[in-house]
Write a protein that holds these residues in place. Structure first.
Motif, short mmCIF file in Angstrom:
data_model
loop_
_atom_site.label_atom_id
_atom_site.label_comp_id
_atom_site.label_asym_id
_atom_site.label_seq_id
_atom_site.Cartn_x
_atom_site.Cartn_y
_atom_site.Cartn_z
N TYR A 1 0.83 -1.21 0.00
CA TYR A 1 0.00 0.00 0.00
C TYR A 1 0.86 1.26 0.00
O TYR A 1 0.47 2.28 -0.58
CB TYR A 1 -0.99 -0.02 1.17
CG TYR A 1 -2.21 -0.84 0.83
CD1 TYR A 1 -3.30 -0.28 0.16
CD2 TYR A 1 -2.28 -2.20 1.13
CE1 TYR A 1 -4.40 -1.03 -0.17
CE2 TYR A 1 -3.38 -2.96 0.80
CZ TYR A 1 -4.45 -2.37 0.14
OH TYR A 1 -5.55 -3.13 -0.22
N THR A 2 2.04 1.21 0.60
CA THR A 2 2.98 2.33 0.52
C THR A 2 3.41 2.52 -0.93
O THR A 2 3.45 3.65 -1.44
CB THR A 2 4.21 2.10 1.42
OG1 THR A 2 3.75 2.03 2.77
CG2 THR A 2 5.22 3.21 1.29
N PHE A 3 3.71 1.42 -1.62
CA PHE A 3 4.10 1.50 -3.03
C PHE A 3 2.95 2.05 -3.89
O PHE A 3 3.18 2.79 -4.83
CB PHE A 3 4.51 0.12 -3.57
CG PHE A 3 5.73 -0.48 -2.90
CD1 PHE A 3 6.73 0.31 -2.34
CD2 PHE A 3 5.87 -1.85 -2.83
CE1 PHE A 3 7.84 -0.25 -1.74
CE2 PHE A 3 6.99 -2.42 -2.23
CZ PHE A 3 7.97 -1.62 -1.68
N ALA A 4 1.73 1.67 -3.54
CA ALA A 4 0.58 2.19 -4.27
C ALA A 4 0.50 3.71 -4.13
O ALA A 4 0.29 4.43 -5.11
CB ALA A 4 -0.71 1.54 -3.77
N GLY A 5 0.68 4.21 -2.91
CA GLY A 5 0.68 5.65 -2.70
C GLY A 5 1.81 6.33 -3.45
O GLY A 5 1.61 7.40 -4.05
N ASP A 6 2.98 5.72 -3.44
CA ASP A 6 4.12 6.28 -4.17
C ASP A 6 3.83 6.34 -5.67
O ASP A 6 4.16 7.32 -6.34
CB ASP A 6 5.38 5.44 -3.93
CG ASP A 6 5.89 5.53 -2.50
OD1 ASP A 6 5.46 6.42 -1.74
OD2 ASP A 6 6.73 4.67 -2.13
#
Length: 185
Positions: free
Chosen positions: A109-114
């Protein structure tokens, strides 16, 4: 173009304030919001998200896409934080598999935000194909989380995470619909 640059600068300068605004319903250019949302998969989500953001009243179509990306970033960030809190909450158990999966999901989910953050730059540069690719990647990251739970037979996919997964996918679907409109101009 001017309102898009203004929104981008505002988003980059004050991302937390823009992502966590009080509910202020827009009465400005509802016609543009409705016409834009009409061409997305999730009309109601699109309209309610844009109506609750005060900056959408003065936004053009690209500005509306940027606002929806902000909604997606907020969703991905909140989900990553939620998963991290679940990881901390599971510290009393010795379930290393659950901890590993929760960590993996939080990272996804961090990668999705990035990925959504990168799509902002793509939109400003009018690199719509790259923006589309980054938003599609953001929508796909939750699948990796879901698959991580599937790899372990005794590990159930929590309904709260499933709900959040659908939310991010729907938000990204709205953004993709708006990007399609920008390409078609």
């Amino acid at each position: 173009m001017g309102s898009t640059i203004f929104l981008l600068l505002l988003f980059l300068a004050f991302p937390q304030q823009l992502l966590h605004q009080p509910l202020i319903f827009v009465t400005g250019d509802m016609g543009l919001i409705q016409n834009t949302c009409k061409n997305t998969k999730y009309y109601d989500l699109c309209v309610s998200s844009l109506k609750s953001n005060a900056t959408s009243a003065k936004a053009d179509t690209k500005g509306l896409a940027l606002i929806m990306i902000g909604v997606g970033v907020a969703n991905a960030t909140a989900t990553s934080s939620y998963l991290s809190s679940q990881l901390l909450g599971s510290s009393t158990t010795n379930d290393t598999i659950l901890k590993k999966v929760l960590k993996e999901c939080s990272d996804k989910y961090t990668f999705a935000g990035d990925s959504l953050q990168v799509s902002v730059q793509d939109l400003v540069m009018e690199s719509y194909d790259y923006a589309y690719m980054h938003v599609m990647a953001a929508a796909d990251y939750p699948n990796s989380c879901h698959n991580a739970f599937r790899r372990y037979a005794g590990l159930a996919y929590p309904p709260e995470i499933a709900h959040r997964e659908q939310g991010l996918k729907h938000i990204c679907g709205v953004v993709l619909g708006i990007i399609d409109q920008l390409v078609d101009r």
